[in-house]
Every structure is written in structure tokens, then in C-alpha cells.
Write an enzyme that holds these catalytic residues in place. Structure first.
Site, PDB file in Angstrom:
ATOM      1  N   GLU A  68      26.796 -21.500  -6.005  1.00 22.54           N
ATOM      2  CA  GLU A  68      27.436 -22.820  -6.043  1.00 22.54           C
ATOM      3  C   GLU A  68      26.478 -23.930  -5.608  1.00 22.54           C
ATOM      4  OE1 GLU A  68      31.348 -23.483  -4.627  1.00 22.54           O
ATOM      5  OE2 GLU A  68      32.096 -21.560  -5.324  1.00 22.54           O
ATOM      6  N   GLU A 108      26.399 -35.904 -16.149  1.00 22.51           N
ATOM      7  CA  GLU A 108      27.443 -34.957 -15.796  1.00 22.51           C
ATOM      8  C   GLU A 108      26.877 -33.582 -15.484  1.00 22.51           C
ATOM      9  OE1 GLU A 108      30.609 -35.448 -15.266  1.00 22.51           O
ATOM     10  OE2 GLU A 108      30.506 -37.583 -15.725  1.00 22.51           O
ATOM     11  N   HIS A 146      27.234 -14.774  -9.461  1.00 22.06           N
ATOM     12  CA  HIS A 146      28.531 -15.329  -9.068  1.00 22.06           C
ATOM     13  C   HIS A 146      29.537 -14.940 -10.140  1.00 22.06           C
ATOM     14  CE1 HIS A 146      30.943 -19.076  -7.533  1.00 22.06           C
ATOM     15  NE2 HIS A 146      31.575 -17.931  -7.330  1.00 22.06           N
ATOM     16  N   PRO A 189      42.118 -13.892  -9.757  1.00 21.22           N
ATOM     17  CA  PRO A 189      42.634 -12.518  -9.666  1.00 21.22           C
ATOM     18  C   PRO A 189      43.427 -12.092 -10.892  1.00 21.22           C
ATOM     19  CG  PRO A 189      43.878 -13.975  -8.211  1.00 21.22           C
ATOM     20  CD  PRO A 189      42.714 -14.765  -8.716  1.00 21.22           C
ATOM     21  N   ASP A 225      28.416 -13.529  -4.819  1.00 19.07           N
ATOM     22  CA  ASP A 225      29.859 -13.644  -4.643  1.00 19.07           C
ATOM     23  C   ASP A 225      30.515 -12.929  -5.818  1.00 19.07           C
ATOM     24  OD1 ASP A 225      32.497 -14.347  -4.394  1.00 19.07           O
ATOM     25  OD2 ASP A 225      32.186 -16.512  -4.495  1.00 19.07           O
ATOM     26  N   ASN A 228      33.771 -11.957  -5.834  1.00 17.47           N
ATOM     27  CA  ASN A 228      35.199 -12.262  -5.897  1.00 17.47           C
ATOM     28  C   ASN A 228      36.041 -11.013  -6.118  1.00 17.47           C
ATOM     29  OD1 ASN A 228      35.776 -15.156  -5.538  1.00 17.47           O
ATOM     30  ND2 ASN A 228      34.379 -15.426  -7.257  1.00 17.47           N
ATOM     31  N   ASN A 286      35.047 -14.561   3.194  1.00 17.07           N
ATOM     32  CA  ASN A 286      35.655 -15.797   2.702  1.00 17.07           C
ATOM     33  C   ASN A 286      36.906 -16.046   3.531  1.00 17.07           C
ATOM     34  OD1 ASN A 286      37.560 -16.835  -0.156  1.00 17.07           O
ATOM     35  ND2 ASN A 286      36.149 -18.070   1.022  1.00 17.07           N
TER      36      ASN A 286
END
Length: 764
Positions: free
Chosen positions: A438, A474, A547, A552, A628, A630, A686
Site C-alpha cells: 500500500e 490520478e 498484496h 472475504p 499481506d 488477507n 491487523n
């Protein structure tokens, strides 16, 4: 005409339609007593000032017909005050009497009024004819709106100051007074809330149960992390009513064994304190502790971040802890009837509960820092070569919004504050390899790459693939993965970016699968793979920084992404095993800071440089996979990484089809272990109010690396007092993970093991 600004033509409802707001000709104190909202957008007129939109209150020549149109029925009765027992109506024959009463009321002299039944009948009939929305019978108004007097203003607002009172009284405060009166009225009824809910359900009929995972109001897609909000509860009830029982204390076991509670009613008892373990009821949305003898509110109340209603009416509370500022979802903080600090009382009267919560949050002190995380030594034997690695999801600036992290003070959530803490933490760990997730492009190029260069770091960075389709202004905010390495120790031989979506849609076996296009392709996560060589020893190392998708509901996508990752890493490792030796290492020497004479010098490493080591296949090259994921232990992602393979019928894949992955299963040839598998796994990596789990990992190839030590848990006592990260001491909602390894010599490297685990488990 007094009603000019609020008059609208309404067909079929009489000549005119009158707005529901009261006319400005009413006395400000009358408006407060009646509970009618005060129009603060208009400047109050002095009584002696004539106005086309407001008749003077005290003038003897007051015209009772001034607010009516010429075609209006003159015998209509107009309600001037909705306060309980003070409803007054005006008609043509009572003009002088009303003027006399109004003058007396301004001087604070009460007066009793007697209304004739015929007048009330005429009023109701006229109301139905003209459709006036702001006129009600006296009985209706007294039941709806609580009686409010200046004595309710604990902030010391003078009762004779019309302007101040107009600003002080808010609609929110009137609602609070109404709830406070309800709480007082229920004081003599045990289990009042249970009885009330039972009557409500009987009147409404049976309620159909909704699916466990159906969306609830306020549920929104959150930033790249899982959530436990939708977990299936094993209870059929989530409310407990202990009101009106005369309780003097509550057992801490109530808070330990009923953590699923959503509503708790402990009002109308004799409680003098609340146990700190109350903070464990983190699912609570409604807590009512009114009509007790509470002297203070425990700091642990700040852990109940899902509260939308906290009622503390009629206690003895004099101050509120700053931790209430963590309750960013709180809509009603009921504190009427308490001898509360005047400043706090004034804030909630004027601006409401949310404003008070915000004030407390923004003024929350940093508090004592947590104890340092322990360093766990797992192997203290001497080693010829060691390396350390740090992985850290730093929470991108664009994702750190008050909507998602409303429990964090705004100045602490700001990137300018957090980036300095992140940088200092990286410097303190001083790892050889640093894997960050990130990191947006602007943060990498303008901050981290520049600042870390002073600590001998060089970096490799790639943003998510969406940046390719954006304009530069952007694209600079798109996050990705950045890998930094000590340039004095390692040479970067090669690097590669893995685009999961692009790899999936270009696989021959997955091109025709609808699930590939609908579920995998829209997720633009990436991985950065780097290939290093140690300058001094010649050993080589593969580092993967990844990442994985957060949602979920997309467990299948996570598993497919990791399967593609390991498939590509295997191909890269085999290719890099044939990478030619690095013969000109002098080209990779680095410059020191300018010396005393201002001349830049370079270190001579020729005398200590070793030749490049050779590897027969990719699995022999030491491998680190950091990031990460997740995904927690027991998921398909974890099983694939740890066990080396999963079935194509794994439950995480559901009924989706992904070519050979679902037909033949998924596998990789490496012997990977989690750096923390030899110890008690971390309790969290986390930490937010709705989710806390281990989802970040450092995986290493056990045939090429030996774990020596890892960074331990966060102080658990500290975690029991803060609802989530980031905060003053932790700049991200993730924790950094650090591990140290020794590189096995070529003699120690063995063939790839089919299984792994603690030695005792392998012998059994």
C-alpha cells in the site's frame, strides 16, 4: 403578511398551505417550551421594530388578523404554543385578551387559560379544511413534545436571553429530553424494555428472520481487509434486559460470557460503577444505564465502537472520559439529569452528541505507549551468513479516511503524521530487506525512496495495474508494492511484476471461463519479485512482495491469485537458476556520503567479494515470500502456501470454475514455512474494531534458510484499552513483521522435503 415566506399554494387544501415551522412572531422562550425547532437562520427582531414578516410582540396595536390573507376564514383558531398545559388559540373576539397575556408572559408571569369546548371543535374543523400542518390539539402536542424550560440548560444559559437560548436549543437536545422523560417514566416498571418489545412484536405480528449474511444498513465495502461483522451467530437473541431489578453491582462474567450482545439494558437500578470488562462487549449497539447512581464512566467504554445509542440519564456523572471520542458511530449520548461539566453540557445542547464525541476524540491525549515488542530468539548458533526481512502494510493515504477509521483523531490519521512514524519504524528495524504494501507512487518517489536512501536502501516499486489507464495526476495516488534492500549488501540482478488479472485471462485453460472474467479479472492486485545476490558471499535470494485481494466474499479469487503467484515464481526461479555469474561486481559499488574534503568516495569491495554461487534448479535458491495475504490459518491460501498443494475441490473455490486449477488442483514445488510457525503464532497482524487476525506473513524456504528470530506480539494490556489502529503509537492498521534468518551452506541444502513441521512431528 407574516406568513409570506412560508406560504405555498396547495390545490384542494384551502386557499393557502402553511409551512410546518412556527411563525417568528412567537416568543423564543415559547418556542423552546413547545419543542418546536428554532429558525436560527433568521436574526431575531427587537420588539419595537415593525416588520412586514413579523408583528411586534408588545405593541398595543397588535393586529390579530395580520397573518391571514383576505380570503382566510377569520374565525380560525391558531395554536400559539404547544407546551404542555399552555396551548393558546387566537380568534377575532380574543385579540385584546391575547395581547394582555403575551405581555405578561414576557415578564415571566404564569397565567392559566381555559378553553371552551366549542372553540376546540372549531379549531379542529378548520384544521381539516385548511390543511394546516403546524396546528394540533393540545392533547396531541403534549404527548409528542416534552416540556422544556430554561432550567434544563445546565450550561448556565440565562433564561431571559432570547438570542442565546435560540442558538442553544437544538432539535437533538429536544429529542434527548424526550428520551430522558421516557426513562424516568419507566423507572417503576421492571424489564420495561422487554415488555415494550413484546408488545411491539405482538402488534406487528411474526417477524421473518433474515439471512445471516444479508446486508445491514451502513454495511459498505471496506478498504482491503476482511470483516467479522457478518459472522453467523449461534444465539437466537442478542438483547438482555436487566432494568428495574434494584441491582447494586454486575458480575464481570456478564461481560465475558455474553460478548455477542447487541443491546444491554441495565437502567433503573442502583449501580454506582461499571466494571472495566464492559469493554469486551464490542458488538453492543445500544447501552442504557439510566436512572442509576453512577459517578463516572470507565475508560473502557471507548472499546464499544459499534454503539449508536449510549443512555446515561439521571446519574451523578460529572465528567466524561476522552475515550468516548472513539465511539464514532454514536448518534445519541444521553446525559440529561447529570451534574456534567458546563463546557461539555453546552457543547451537546448546542451541537448534539456527534459534536461532543468529535470534541472528545480530537482532544484525546496520546496516553502511555505500549511495551516494546519482544524479540524471540529461535536459534543462537553462529552462522556464516545472516539476513533480516521486514514486511509492513503501511495503510495508503487514500484509504485512511475518517469514514473507515472514525475512531482515530484527524491529526493522527493524517498522512503527514503517519509517514514519519512509518519511516522511523523502518529505520529502527534496519532490516536487510524491507517489503512494503500500500505504497502509492507519490509516496514512494517523493518520500520513502529519498529518505531511505540515507540508510543505504534502494528500491523496486510497481503500482496496481489500474495506474496504466489513468492520467498522471490520478495515477500517482494508486498504491502498490515496494521492495527496499541494502545496496551495500545486495545486488539486484533482476526484477519482475506479476499481474494476476492479466495472467489469468491469458492462460489457455482459463480464457473461456466466465468466472475468470467476472471475478478474477476485475481485481488488479500485483506482486513484485526481485532476484538478489549477496556481494560478499555470492549467495542468491528471491524475494516476493505481494498484496492479495481483501474481500472475504472472494476466497476463490484469493486462492487463484496465490496459485498464479507460486506458479510464476516457480518459473522465474528455474530461469534464474541459470542466470550467469556476476563477474563485474565493481559496477555495483556504491558511493559514501561526501568526506571532510567534500569529495565523494567509493568503498573498495574487491578484496572481499566471493564468486556467484550456482544452483541446479530453482528450488535450491533461498526464497522469501512476504506480504499481506488477507487470509488466516485454515484458508485455502494458507494451506497452499504451507502444504504445497490444495485440491481443486477446496471449499474456498466454491462452485466456480478456473480451468486446470479446479480440474487438477494447485501446487508449488517449494518447502515453505511461516517464520512464526516455530513459535506461538502472532495473535494479530491487523487490528481494527471489526476485525483482528493474522493475515500478514513471512514465508521462507526451509531447505535454504534457517529461522533465527522473530518480532513478537504487541502488549496485550495495551490492546485492551484501544479499539483499533491506527492511533498515536501505531501508524497503520497492520503491524510490521520482522524475522532473521541464516543462509544454509551448500552442504546443508538437502533435497526438497515432501512434508515439514517440528522435528518431533516428523518422527512420529
Amino acid at each position: 403578511m407574516a406568513d409570506g415566506p412560508y406560504r405555498y399554494q396547495q390545490p384542494g387544501a384551502g386557499p393557502y398551505f402553511y409551512h410546518s415551522h412556527p411563525s417568528n412572531q412567537h416568543h423564543q422562550r415559547h418556542l423552546a417550551q413547545s419543542g418546536s425547532p428554532t429558525n436560527t437562520s433568521r436574526t431575531p427582531y427587537a420588539n419595537e421594530t415593525p416588520s412586514p414578516s413579523r408583528s411586534p410582540v408588545s405593541q398595543a396595536s397588535h393586529n390579530p388578523y395580520g397573518m391571514f390573507g383576505q380570503t382566510h376564514q377569520q374565525n380560525q383558531h391558531i395554536m400559539m404554543n404547544g407546551g404542555s398545559g399552555h396551548q393558546r388559540y387566537m380568534q377575532a373576539t380574543m385579540a385584546n385578551k391575547f395581547q394582555q397575556h403575551n405581555s405578561q408572559h414576557q415578564h415571566g408571569q404564569p397565567q392559566q387559560h381555559h378553553h371552551q369546548p366549542q372553540q376546540q371543535q372549531n379549531h379542529v374543523g378548520t384544521h381539516q379544511t385548511l390543511g394546516h400542518q403546524h396546528t394540533f390539539s393540545s392533547g396531541t402536542m403534549s404527548n409528542v413534545t416534552p416540556h422544556f424550560t430554561p432550567s434544563h440548560l445546565h450550561s448556565g444559559t440565562p433564561g431571559n436571553n432570547q438570542s442565546t437560548l435560540s442558538e442553544a436549543v437544538s432539535e437533538h437536545w429536544q429529542q434527548q429530553l424526550h428520551l430522558a422523560n421516557e426513562a424516568r417514566a419507566a423507572a417503576s416498571t421492571p424489564h420495561h424494555h422487554c415488555r415494550k418489545e413484546g408488545v411491539s412484536r405482538v402488534s406487528k405480528g411474526p417477524v421473518e428472520s433474515s439471512p445471516e449474511h444479508s446486508p445491514r444498513p451502513g454495511d459498505e465495502e471496506e478498504r482491503n481487509r476482511a470483516t467479522t461483522t457478518g459472522e453467523i451467530r449461534r444465539q437466537d437473541w442478542d438483547a438482555m434486559d436487566l432494568s428495574g431489578q434494584g441491582l447494586r453491582a454486575l458480575s464481570p462474567s456478564l461481560f465475558c460470557h455474553y460478548m455477542f450482545l447487541g443491546k444491554l439494558f441495565i437502567d433503573n437500578n442502583r449501580l454506582t460503577s461499571l466494571h472495566p470488562s464492559l469493554g469486551q462487549l464490542r458488538s453492543l449497539t445500544h447501552l442504557d444505564a439510566s436512572n442509576n447512581q453512577l459517578m463516572e464512566v470507565p475508560e473502557e467504554i471507548g472499546m464499544l465502537v459499534n454503539l449508536t445509542s449510549l443512555l446515561l440519564f439521571h446519574n451523578k456523572i460529572t465528567s466524561l472520559p476522552n475515550e468516548i471520542g472513539y465511539l464514532f458511530k454514536l448518534e445519541m449520548l444521553g446525559i440529561e439529569g447529570n451534574p456534567l461539566d458546563e463546557d461539555l453540557m453546552e457543547e451537546i445542547i448546542r451541537r448534539g452528541s456527534r459534536a461532543l464525541v468529535t470534541q472528545l476524540r480530537e482532544n484525546t491525549p496520546a496516553g502511555p505507549p505500549p511495551n516494546e515488542r519482544d524479540w524471540h530468539v529461535l536459534d543462537d548458533a553462529e552462522a556464516a551468513e545472516t539476513l533480516s526481512v521486514l514486511t509492513y502494510n503501511i495503510l495508503c493515504e487514500r484509504y485512511a479516511t475518517p469514514k473507515l477509521y472514525g475512531y482515530t483523531p484527524s491529526d493522527i490519521l493524517a498522512w503527514d503524521y503517519r509517514k514519519n512514524l512509518i519511516l522511523n519504524e523502518i529505520r529502527e528495524h534496519n532490516a536487510d530487506i524491507v517489503c512494503l504494501q500500500e505504497v502509492d507512487q507519490e509516496g514512494y518517489h517523493e518520500y520513502f525512496r529519498r529518505e531511505l536512501a540515507y540508510q543505504d536502501y534502494r528500491g523496486v516499486f510497481s503500482p496496481k495495474t489500474r495506474a496504466k489507464t489513468m492520467a498522471d495526476r490520478e495515477a500517482k495516488f494508486v498504491d502498490g508494492c515496494a521492495t527496499f534492500f541494502k545496496s551495500s549488501k545486495y545486488i539486484c540482478l533482476d526484477k519482475h511484476v506479476i499481474d494476476f488479472a492479466n495472467m489469468a485471462i491469458n492462460r489457455p485453460d482459463m480464457k473461456g471461463e466466465h468466472d475468470t472474467f467476472n471475478r478474477v479479472m476485475p481485481r488488479d492486485q500485483i506482486a513484485v519479485v526481485t532476484f538478489f545476490e549477496n556481494r560478499a558471499t555470492g549467495s542468491r535470494l528471491i524475494v516476493v512482495n505481494v498484496h492479495i485481494h481483501w474481500d472475504p466474499a472472494y476466497k476463490d479469487v484469493k486462492l487463484v491469485q496465490v496459485a498464479i503467484l507460486m506458479e510464476q515464481v516457480s518459473k522465474l526461479a528455474d530461469r534464474w537458476a541459470k542466470h550467469p555469474a556476476c563477474t563485474e561486481k565493481t559496477a555495483f559499488q556504491y558511493a559514501d556520503m561526501d568526506g571532510d574534503d567534500g569529495v565523494s568516495t567509493t568503498r573498495g569491495l574487491q578484496e572481499v567479494l566471493a564468486p556467484s554461487q550456482e544452483y541446479s534448479n530453482g528450488t535450491q535458491i533461498p526464497l522469501l515470500v512476504c506480504g499481506d495475504f488477507n487470509s488466516s490459518a485454515g484458508s485455502g491460501v494458507y494451506d497452499l502456501m504451507a502444504q504445497g498443494s490444495v485440491s481443486g475441490r477446496h471449499e474456498d473455490l466454491g462452485n466456480y470454475s478456473y480451468g486446470n486449477f479446479t480440474r487438477d488442483g494447485m501446487a508449488h514445488p517449494f518447502t515453505l514455512r511461516s517464520a512464526y510457525s516455530g513459535t506461538d503464532e502472532l495473535s494479530i497482524t491487523n487490528y481494527t474494531p471489526d476485525f483482528s487476525d493474522v493475515i500478514d506473513y513471512i514465508w521462507y524456504s526451509s531447505n535454504g534458510l534457517q529461522i533465527r528470530g522473530v518480532l513478537g506480539n504487541v502488549d496485550m494490556d495495551y490492546l485492551s484499552k484501544v479499539p483499533g489502529f491506527p492511533n498515536h503509537h501505531f501508524p497503520s492498521d497492520h503491524l510490521p513483521l520482522r524475522a532473521e534468518f541464516s543462509v544454509k551452506s551448500r552442504k546443508e541444502i538437502k533435497a526438497v522435503e515432501a512434508k515439514f513441521g517440528p522435528p518431533k512431528e516428523r518422527r512420529s
